[in-house]
Scaffold this motif. Structure first.
Motif, PDB file in Angstrom:
ATOM      1  N   THR A  50       0.824  -1.216   0.000  1.00  0.00           N
ATOM      2  CA  THR A  50       0.000   0.000   0.000  1.00  0.00           C
ATOM      3  C   THR A  50       0.856   1.263   0.000  1.00  0.00           C
ATOM      4  O   THR A  50       0.355   2.333  -0.305  1.00  0.00           O
ATOM      5  CB  THR A  50      -0.935   0.019   1.226  1.00  0.00           C
ATOM      6  OG1 THR A  50      -0.154  -0.084   2.416  1.00  0.00           O
ATOM      7  CG2 THR A  50      -1.932  -1.121   1.160  1.00  0.00           C
ATOM      8  N   LYS A  51       2.144   1.140   0.298  1.00  0.00           N
ATOM      9  CA  LYS A  51       3.026   2.311   0.312  1.00  0.00           C
ATOM     10  C   LYS A  51       3.693   2.558  -1.038  1.00  0.00           C
ATOM     11  O   LYS A  51       3.775   3.673  -1.495  1.00  0.00           O
ATOM     12  CB  LYS A  51       4.074   2.175   1.396  1.00  0.00           C
ATOM     13  CG  LYS A  51       3.479   2.200   2.792  1.00  0.00           C
ATOM     14  CD  LYS A  51       4.525   2.528   3.813  1.00  0.00           C
ATOM     15  CE  LYS A  51       3.934   2.533   5.188  1.00  0.00           C
ATOM     16  NZ  LYS A  51       3.410   3.802   5.591  1.00  0.00           N
ATOM     17  N   CYS A  52       4.203   1.490  -1.685  1.00  0.00           N
ATOM     18  CA  CYS A  52       4.957   1.677  -2.935  1.00  0.00           C
ATOM     19  C   CYS A  52       4.267   1.062  -4.143  1.00  0.00           C
ATOM     20  O   CYS A  52       4.733   1.224  -5.264  1.00  0.00           O
ATOM     21  CB  CYS A  52       6.371   1.127  -2.802  1.00  0.00           C
ATOM     22  SG  CYS A  52       6.445  -0.664  -2.573  1.00  0.00           S
ATOM     23  N   THR A  53       3.182   0.337  -3.949  1.00  0.00           N
ATOM     24  CA  THR A  53       2.387  -0.346  -4.974  1.00  0.00           C
ATOM     25  C   THR A  53       3.164  -1.417  -5.756  1.00  0.00           C
ATOM     26  O   THR A  53       2.719  -1.851  -6.821  1.00  0.00           O
ATOM     27  CB  THR A  53       1.725   0.639  -5.976  1.00  0.00           C
ATOM     28  OG1 THR A  53       2.725   1.264  -6.765  1.00  0.00           O
ATOM     29  CG2 THR A  53       0.878   1.661  -5.242  1.00  0.00           C
ATOM     30  N   LEU A  54       4.294  -1.877  -5.250  1.00  0.00           N
ATOM     31  CA  LEU A  54       5.014  -2.986  -5.876  1.00  0.00           C
ATOM     32  C   LEU A  54       4.444  -4.307  -5.375  1.00  0.00           C
ATOM     33  O   LEU A  54       3.952  -4.392  -4.245  1.00  0.00           O
ATOM     34  CB  LEU A  54       6.507  -2.928  -5.530  1.00  0.00           C
ATOM     35  CG  LEU A  54       7.298  -1.778  -6.142  1.00  0.00           C
ATOM     36  CD1 LEU A  54       8.718  -1.762  -5.588  1.00  0.00           C
ATOM     37  CD2 LEU A  54       7.312  -1.893  -7.651  1.00  0.00           C
ATOM     38  N   PRO A  55       4.500  -5.363  -6.208  1.00  0.00           N
ATOM     39  CA  PRO A  55       4.033  -6.672  -5.737  1.00  0.00           C
ATOM     40  C   PRO A  55       4.848  -7.132  -4.536  1.00  0.00           C
ATOM     41  O   PRO A  55       6.062  -6.923  -4.479  1.00  0.00           O
ATOM     42  CB  PRO A  55       4.289  -7.589  -6.936  1.00  0.00           C
ATOM     43  CG  PRO A  55       4.417  -6.700  -8.111  1.00  0.00           C
ATOM     44  CD  PRO A  55       4.968  -5.405  -7.595  1.00  0.00           C
ATOM     45  N   MET A  56       4.173  -7.756  -3.588  1.00  0.00           N
ATOM     46  CA  MET A  56       4.857  -8.276  -2.407  1.00  0.00           C
ATOM     47  C   MET A  56       5.533  -9.604  -2.729  1.00  0.00           C
ATOM     48  O   MET A  56       5.234 -10.232  -3.745  1.00  0.00           O
ATOM     49  CB  MET A  56       3.870  -8.448  -1.260  1.00  0.00           C
ATOM     50  CG  MET A  56       3.349  -7.159  -0.713  1.00  0.00           C
ATOM     51  SD  MET A  56       2.346  -7.466   0.758  1.00  0.00           S
ATOM     52  CE  MET A  56       2.001  -5.803   1.255  1.00  0.00           C
ATOM     53  N   HIS A  86       9.295  -2.087   2.108  1.00  0.00           N
ATOM     54  CA  HIS A  86       8.655  -1.759   3.386  1.00  0.00           C
ATOM     55  C   HIS A  86       8.341  -3.067   4.105  1.00  0.00           C
ATOM     56  O   HIS A  86       7.205  -3.537   4.084  1.00  0.00           O
ATOM     57  CB  HIS A  86       7.386  -0.944   3.143  1.00  0.00           C
ATOM     58  CG  HIS A  86       7.615   0.254   2.298  1.00  0.00           C
ATOM     59  ND1 HIS A  86       7.348   0.269   0.938  1.00  0.00           N
ATOM     60  CD2 HIS A  86       8.131   1.467   2.609  1.00  0.00           C
ATOM     61  CE1 HIS A  86       7.670   1.450   0.457  1.00  0.00           C
ATOM     62  NE2 HIS A  86       8.148   2.195   1.442  1.00  0.00           N
ATOM     63  N   THR A  87       9.347  -3.650   4.733  1.00  0.00           N
ATOM     64  CA  THR A  87       9.229  -5.009   5.275  1.00  0.00           C
ATOM     65  C   THR A  87       8.178  -5.144   6.383  1.00  0.00           C
ATOM     66  O   THR A  87       7.810  -6.257   6.731  1.00  0.00           O
ATOM     67  CB  THR A  87      10.589  -5.513   5.783  1.00  0.00           C
ATOM     68  OG1 THR A  87      11.106  -4.589   6.750  1.00  0.00           O
ATOM     69  CG2 THR A  87      11.568  -5.660   4.640  1.00  0.00           C
ATOM     70  N   HIS A  88       7.680  -4.043   6.916  1.00  0.00           N
ATOM     71  CA  HIS A  88       6.619  -4.104   7.920  1.00  0.00           C
ATOM     72  C   HIS A  88       5.236  -4.204   7.259  1.00  0.00           C
ATOM     73  O   HIS A  88       4.243  -4.437   7.947  1.00  0.00           O
ATOM     74  CB  HIS A  88       6.687  -2.892   8.848  1.00  0.00           C
ATOM     75  CG  HIS A  88       6.535  -1.593   8.124  1.00  0.00           C
ATOM     76  ND1 HIS A  88       7.565  -1.028   7.412  1.00  0.00           N
ATOM     77  CD2 HIS A  88       5.474  -0.787   7.974  1.00  0.00           C
ATOM     78  CE1 HIS A  88       7.145   0.093   6.848  1.00  0.00           C
ATOM     79  NE2 HIS A  88       5.878   0.261   7.173  1.00  0.00           N
ATOM     80  N   GLN A  89       5.165  -4.050   5.935  1.00  0.00           N
ATOM     81  CA  GLN A  89       3.907  -4.180   5.205  1.00  0.00           C
ATOM     82  C   GLN A  89       3.732  -5.642   4.793  1.00  0.00           C
ATOM     83  O   GLN A  89       4.578  -6.209   4.114  1.00  0.00           O
ATOM     84  CB  GLN A  89       3.918  -3.295   3.946  1.00  0.00           C
ATOM     85  CG  GLN A  89       3.994  -1.816   4.238  1.00  0.00           C
ATOM     86  CD  GLN A  89       2.692  -1.304   4.860  1.00  0.00           C
ATOM     87  OE1 GLN A  89       1.599  -1.699   4.485  1.00  0.00           O
ATOM     88  NE2 GLN A  89       2.830  -0.428   5.826  1.00  0.00           N
ATOM     89  N   THR A  90       2.638  -6.253   5.214  1.00  0.00           N
ATOM     90  CA  THR A  90       2.405  -7.666   4.919  1.00  0.00           C
ATOM     91  C   THR A  90       1.023  -7.848   4.285  1.00  0.00           C
ATOM     92  O   THR A  90       0.166  -6.965   4.350  1.00  0.00           O
ATOM     93  CB  THR A  90       2.488  -8.521   6.187  1.00  0.00           C
ATOM     94  OG1 THR A  90       1.518  -8.055   7.130  1.00  0.00           O
ATOM     95  CG2 THR A  90       3.878  -8.466   6.796  1.00  0.00           C
ATOM     96  N   GLY A  91       0.834  -8.985   3.671  1.00  0.00           N
ATOM     97  CA  GLY A  91      -0.440  -9.336   3.085  1.00  0.00           C
ATOM     98  C   GLY A  91      -0.723 -10.811   3.289  1.00  0.00           C
ATOM     99  O   GLY A  91       0.215 -11.621   3.370  1.00  0.00           O
TER     100      GLY A  91
END
Length: 97
Positions: A50-56, A86-91
């Motif tokens: 949600t921050k950089c819009t790159l695939p996780m 952004h390693t704190h962003q998870t899905g």
């Protein structure tokens, strides 16, 4: 400072299993740490940050097995992702057959 994603996955693998992650970019229908998801039902559902819009990146894939002693739906598989930057962003995704 951004930690390279391979190092983050490797650290997570060591913490969870006391073993290093297997070769990156492999598809594995079983429990997997890193690599590419083996989607149980349908197309690619890789979330985007949600921050950089790159695939996780896939961090952990958990299908029903003796290792997990759990079942999610009708042969459901859990997929845990994280952002490389952004390693704190998870899905989390769940697919059932």
């Amino acid at each position: 400072m951004t930690v390279p994603s391979a190092l983050v996955v490797d650290r997570a693998a060591l913490g969870l299993t006391q073993e290093r992650a297997r070769a990156p970019h492999m598809r594995n229908a079983a429990v997997a740490i890193g690599g590419y998801p083996y989607w149980a039902n349908g197309g690619d559902e890789t979330p985007v940050c949600t921050k950089c819009t790159l695939p996780m990146e896939l961090l952990l894939q958990i299908p029903p097995s003796e290792l997990t002693d759990a079942v999610w739906g009708d042969v459901g598989t859990l997929y845990l992702f994280m952002c490389r930057i952004h390693t704190h962003q998870t899905g989390l995704r769940i697919q059932c057959t």
